[in-house]
Design an enzyme around this catalytic site. Sequence first.
Site, PDB file in Angstrom:
ATOM      1  N   ARG A  43       0.752  -1.150   0.043  1.00  0.00           N
ATOM      2  CA  ARG A  43      -0.032   0.091   0.000  1.00  0.00           C
ATOM      3  C   ARG A  43       0.938   1.139   0.025  1.00  0.00           C
ATOM      4  O   ARG A  43       1.142   1.832   0.738  1.00  0.00           O
ATOM      5  CB  ARG A  43      -1.038  -0.079   1.212  1.00  0.00           C
ATOM      6  CG  ARG A  43      -1.774  -1.147   1.345  1.00  0.00           C
ATOM      7  CD  ARG A  43      -2.487  -1.420   2.628  1.00  0.00           C
ATOM      8  NE  ARG A  43      -3.561  -2.324   2.718  1.00  0.00           N
ATOM      9  CZ  ARG A  43      -4.098  -2.666   3.820  1.00  0.00           C
ATOM     10  NH1 ARG A  43      -3.926  -1.999   4.921  1.00  0.00           N
ATOM     11  NH2 ARG A  43      -5.122  -3.954   3.756  1.00  0.00           N
ATOM     12  N   ASP A  86       1.945   5.090  -0.005  1.00  0.00           N
ATOM     13  CA  ASP A  86       1.528   6.183   0.695  1.00  0.00           C
ATOM     14  C   ASP A  86       1.327   7.308  -0.363  1.00  0.00           C
ATOM     15  O   ASP A  86       1.496   7.203  -1.530  1.00  0.00           O
ATOM     16  CB  ASP A  86       2.517   6.794   1.538  1.00  0.00           C
ATOM     17  CG  ASP A  86       3.042   5.785   2.696  1.00  0.00           C
ATOM     18  OD1 ASP A  86       2.167   4.883   3.102  1.00  0.00           O
ATOM     19  OD2 ASP A  86       4.181   5.993   3.043  1.00  0.00           O
ATOM     20  N   ARG A 112      11.179   5.487   3.685  1.00  0.00           N
ATOM     21  CA  ARG A 112      11.558   6.941   3.760  1.00  0.00           C
ATOM     22  C   ARG A 112      12.359   7.437   4.988  1.00  0.00           C
ATOM     23  O   ARG A 112      12.977   8.294   5.118  1.00  0.00           O
ATOM     24  CB  ARG A 112       9.983   7.844   3.601  1.00  0.00           C
ATOM     25  CG  ARG A 112       9.533   7.666   2.399  1.00  0.00           C
ATOM     26  CD  ARG A 112       7.927   8.061   2.423  1.00  0.00           C
ATOM     27  NE  ARG A 112       7.627   9.432   2.843  1.00  0.00           N
ATOM     28  CZ  ARG A 112       6.525   9.669   3.104  1.00  0.00           C
ATOM     29  NH1 ARG A 112       5.443   8.819   2.992  1.00  0.00           N
ATOM     30  NH2 ARG A 112       6.439  10.850   3.442  1.00  0.00           N
TER      31      ARG A 112
END
Length: 245
Positions: free
Chosen positions: A51, A53, A198
């Site tokens: 999934r 972002d 990230r």
Amino acid sequence: MENYKLVIQYDGGRYDGWQRQGNTGNTIQGRLERVLGEMAGHTVEIHAAGRTDAGVHARAQVASFRLDTTLPPAGIRDYCNQYLPGDIAVLSCETADPRFHARLNAKAKRYAYRLWVGETPNVFERRYVTPWPGPLDLAAMRRAAAFLTGTHDFRAFCSNKRYKKSTVRTVYEIGVRQDGDEVRLDFYGNGFLYNMVRILTGTLVEAGMGRRAPEDMPGILDSLDRQRAGMTMPPQGLILEEVQY
């Protein structure tokens, strides 16, 4: 109903992420399900390998779904590409084993994070790179990355404080290289937590800036504390490159 496997490419810049949400229809999953449902005449639920972002891109996202249609796989692909917006494309469609599930059967993923360290903006790639002021010490970033490869509990690199499942993951490789004014970080692992790539990137960037020592990485891992790790980098520099099965 037949089970299908899609490989999808998208520019996530204007979407609220992959996952369908009740408060917005502006998601990759929502757009695909709407087009497939209109084609088939029934509700379609599609499952992705990961999934992504809001603002994150994918070069080869994989998804699976069940569908009742007389169209061949190439016809499904072509129908989707006719009615999807121009920043989402179905690269391939094929029938899959009835038990195939894009997320549950995924063995490994590759992500890339792109930083632009040039003195002048990158006009044509600006939506796919994160501008970063000043040079980075790539040698320090590589030393720090070496501490982060292998099997570890990556809870300190996860933004979801309420995550109840195991946060142990194996990162096979982290590559750090520079090509002209672009610094690229490549991540290859068996799975990644929410915002993990990230945060890993932000931590390595801080090592490259001299704000933390490469030798700090084991302590961050052992702490299991999100506050000990680095910043969460902006989404636009991140792209899902590959899912392996």
